[in-house]
Design a protein around this motif. Sequence first.
Motif, PDB file in Angstrom:
ATOM      1  N   SER A  87     -24.545  12.867  -6.987  1.00  0.00           N
ATOM      2  CA  SER A  87     -25.120  12.756  -5.651  1.00  0.00           C
ATOM      3  C   SER A  87     -24.038  12.427  -4.617  1.00  0.00           C
ATOM      4  N   TYR A  88     -23.204  11.468  -4.942  1.00  0.00           N
ATOM      5  CA  TYR A  88     -22.139  11.062  -4.018  1.00  0.00           C
ATOM      6  C   TYR A  88     -21.110  12.162  -3.857  1.00  0.00           C
ATOM      7  N   ASP A 117     -26.574   0.977  -3.151  1.00  0.00           N
ATOM      8  CA  ASP A 117     -26.663   2.371  -2.707  1.00  0.00           C
ATOM      9  C   ASP A 117     -26.728   2.490  -1.192  1.00  0.00           C
ATOM     10  N   MET A 157     -25.379   8.372 -10.239  1.00  0.00           N
ATOM     11  CA  MET A 157     -25.253   8.641  -8.803  1.00  0.00           C
ATOM     12  C   MET A 157     -23.998   9.433  -8.463  1.00  0.00           C
ATOM     13  N   THR A 199     -24.686  24.555  -1.242  1.00  0.00           N
ATOM     14  CA  THR A 199     -23.911  24.070  -0.108  1.00  0.00           C
ATOM     15  C   THR A 199     -23.808  22.571  -0.252  1.00  0.00           C
ATOM     16  N   GLY A 200     -22.619  22.081  -0.310  1.00  0.00           N
ATOM     17  CA  GLY A 200     -22.485  20.640  -0.474  1.00  0.00           C
ATOM     18  C   GLY A 200     -21.158  20.182   0.068  1.00  0.00           C
ATOM     19  N   VAL A 252     -24.235   4.325   1.615  1.00  0.00           N
ATOM     20  CA  VAL A 252     -24.677   5.329   2.578  1.00  0.00           C
ATOM     21  C   VAL A 252     -24.392   4.850   4.005  1.00  0.00           C
ATOM     22  N   VAL A 260     -30.825   4.523  11.856  1.00  0.00           N
ATOM     23  CA  VAL A 260     -30.779   5.416  10.705  1.00  0.00           C
ATOM     24  C   VAL A 260     -31.041   4.637   9.432  1.00  0.00           C
ATOM     25  N   HIS A 273     -33.281  22.464  -1.909  1.00  0.00           N
ATOM     26  CA  HIS A 273     -31.875  22.250  -1.559  1.00  0.00           C
ATOM     27  C   HIS A 273     -31.014  23.462  -1.883  1.00  0.00           C
ATOM     28  N   TRP A 295     -21.642  15.373  -4.184  1.00  0.00           N
ATOM     29  CA  TRP A 295     -22.259  16.427  -3.376  1.00  0.00           C
ATOM     30  C   TRP A 295     -22.333  15.997  -1.909  1.00  0.00           C
ATOM     31  N   ALA A 296     -22.641  14.718  -1.692  1.00  0.00           N
ATOM     32  CA  ALA A 296     -22.771  14.217  -0.324  1.00  0.00           C
ATOM     33  C   ALA A 296     -21.410  14.029   0.343  1.00  0.00           C
ATOM     34  N   GLU A 311     -34.347   4.037   5.913  1.00  0.00           N
ATOM     35  CA  GLU A 311     -33.883   4.015   4.531  1.00  0.00           C
ATOM     36  C   GLU A 311     -34.364   2.771   3.804  1.00  0.00           C
ATOM     37  N   SER A 366     -32.260  11.443  -8.826  1.00  0.00           N
ATOM     38  CA  SER A 366     -33.301  10.447  -8.546  1.00  0.00           C
ATOM     39  C   SER A 366     -34.692  11.061  -8.713  1.00  0.00           C
ATOM     40  N   VAL A 367     -34.830  12.334  -8.339  1.00  0.00           N
ATOM     41  CA  VAL A 367     -36.127  13.001  -8.525  1.00  0.00           C
ATOM     42  C   VAL A 367     -36.362  13.276 -10.005  1.00  0.00           C
TER      43      VAL A 367
END
Lengths: 350, 472
Positions: free
Chosen positions: B144-145, B119, B141, B468-469, B123, B25, B463, B147-148, B29, B426-427
């Motif tokens: 992002s974190y 980062d 970040m 949903t997160g 992950v 995985v 997304h 949400w993740a 990355e 990031s986008v």
Amino acid sequence: MNARRSRRFQPLLFGAPAMVGLALFVVLPFLMALVLTFTDQQLISPEPGVFVGLRNYERLLSIRALVQAPERNDVAGTPSFARVRSLTRHEPAYLGYRPLGELRFGEHRVTLLAKDPAFLTALGNTFLFALMVVPLQCTMALGLALLVNAGVKGQTIFRAIYFSPVVMSMVIVSVVWAFLFDKDLGLLNQALGTLSFGLVKPVDWLGNPATAMPAIVIMSAWQGAGFQMLILLAGLQGISQELYDAARIDGASMWQRFWYITLPGMRQTIIFVLIVTTIAALGLFTQVDVMTGGGPRGSTATVMFEAVRHGVREENIAYGATISVVYFLLITAFILLHQILLRRSAKVIS
Amino acid sequence: MIFSPEEGECETGRGGAGVLAIMPVMYPEMGQTLIWHSLSLTQRARARRWAMASVLLLYTALAACDPGTKPGDRIELVLWKNQAGREEDAQTTAQIDQFNAKQSRWRIVPQFLPQGGYDQSIVAASLAGRMPCILAVDSPMVASYAWAGHIRPLDGYVATGTLAAVSPSAVGHYAGRIYAAGQFDAALAIFTRRSILAQMRMRIPTLDHPWSGEEFQTLLERLKASGIYRYPLDLGTRDDKASWWTYAFSPILQSFGGDLIDRRSMTSAQGALNGEAAQRFGNWFQALFAKGLVNRQEPDENAFVRGRAALVYTGDWAAPAYRTYAGADLLVLPPPDFGHGVVIGGGSWQWAISKACSHPEGAGAFIDFMLQDRQVAAMSDATGNVPVTEGGASASRDFGPRGNSRMFFDLMRRFARPRPATPAFSVVANAYTFAMRDIMDGKDVQDAFDDAVDDIDQTIADHHAYRTGGHP
């Protein structure tokens, strides 16, 4: 019986470590990448990727054309057109498309649209780079090999000097060359200015879309030529000295000896060098990432750069994988075609 | 496989298995797998070596959470921090030692990780179920974190009063809750010399009366016309990383009245990034380069100290070098007000508690400790980073009312705005950076910003607007 069996297993046994490594680190990840291309997998995400069919391929490869008639002719007679980007952002039929390039057909303007023009531009840039760098680098390498092989005093030192850029880190070479290419303070422009008594105006090597790629070509050829030189040198030394002696007795000139002995004698070596250089050229990334960041205006972006940008920096690993898979297929097709042509030409010769 | 601190040690055997399990995985990355087949032989060797090194590094990082000695009845909490220079790391270690000495319930075990792969390490640790309890997170970040599902809200673990004292720009919000808080921040400013402004007959702007856009333009044109400076202003465009371009140039966009994203809905950049205000900003930015007021790529970072540029736009970290160069002649000025107030970027590295942490109250106590004025002041004096609390600034030598870095605290306190808290950051950052670099190089401003908006909006739509997160 036993000995025969062990002989049959020996190659497998000895090959196993490499095979396992290849399978684990090349084949398996590639298959995983292939699976990724049909999903919307992200790098950082609480959700597993969802199957999205061919969406990534569709976004990567869609192309169409937009034909526009001039809206009105103003007094001066210059035709004007509706702004393409406004159309592609609001007309449902063109949604998601961006202009790639335009042509004029009489009164009409034809705009080539693509969903990811950056990728197609990058593809063009990459092949353009290969087209420029492979002949330059291989010719340079051949020249160096001939020079080093000429029997001049201290040729070992020259060999080491020509080879030294190859062992330097590409990142460091790129940083140094970015200084050399600087518009106002760079060595290259200062040298050009001095040698031409100020006639040559400073060139913004890396800041001008027209010169940025050639600048990277020059730098890459300089950095890599030493490696090809070594291989060509080995090929040169494999040619029997007797052939040259015989030719000399027959009164062949230096040029004739090169053309009728050296080149045919090195055919296989040269083909190998061309292939290796092409493969290396198609993987262009480091120089671009360090020296131009893909700019100015996308003129130096390459396929690898796009793959890393989308896959890693924008965390859209599925899309990055799609770029890689498409690129892999393109290169495979290219190599197969090359092989077929080569085999055909070999047949013609024999 | 959640690290349970009561056991006082990690099971390294299982840690190894964990790393092996996540390797396939991790591999894509690192951006290696997908490009593997098109690399040259030497590149392959290099990439393979690199991948090996990263895996080994990860292995040691994950396996190293064995604290060694049995620490009596204390509960150990592992902490991850990015390596951020000798002073900052030493000061963090010193403060952790103070915390460990001050109370007898918790023991913080710090581990410093290279910033380059930070980062990826997070992950990987999250996938392997071996997250540290406390971690430093770069502020963009945080969303992002959160949400993740890597980190959890701080409320309930860090005292409300402590968080309230922290400057808003140094607090990491997502979906209406606080997920991270920084012990320090940074501040952008315009640096120049008093003598240069006097020579150009320009007034010295203040926090209350910053330059207007027109004044700033007049100054630049006068500097150019003087013939002393080939490129009067250094905007740091030499650094082409998205982190700098977003941090440095999205505040100017905001000062013009635009933004990276519509911050009310957080689901679209339409109008904010390609509206009328953004166009004015883009045209202004493009003209800076077209008129030769800014060099698109300075050959080095020393344009100001070598006297090539009269003004430089950069952050507080450059101040020590500039003070050495210009001495009392140095001026630290607020960036111009282009119509919607002065804006600078806010948010540096911040502390967060992982979701996997089984003793968040211990982690909360530690973060609470780190945010006290004394610790904040000590960190700022040791590193030059801007303190985030009024009390911390007052207690600081450099950032106190008469400290020579006070300006940065005032700038941060008054003008800093955090970057948009969206998992799509990031986008957003990449799209904005590509648009801005294209604009710099002459691309049509509206086309460039439309492209960026389409990139951002498509990602958010893909997304499902991040509804949903992992967040609770």
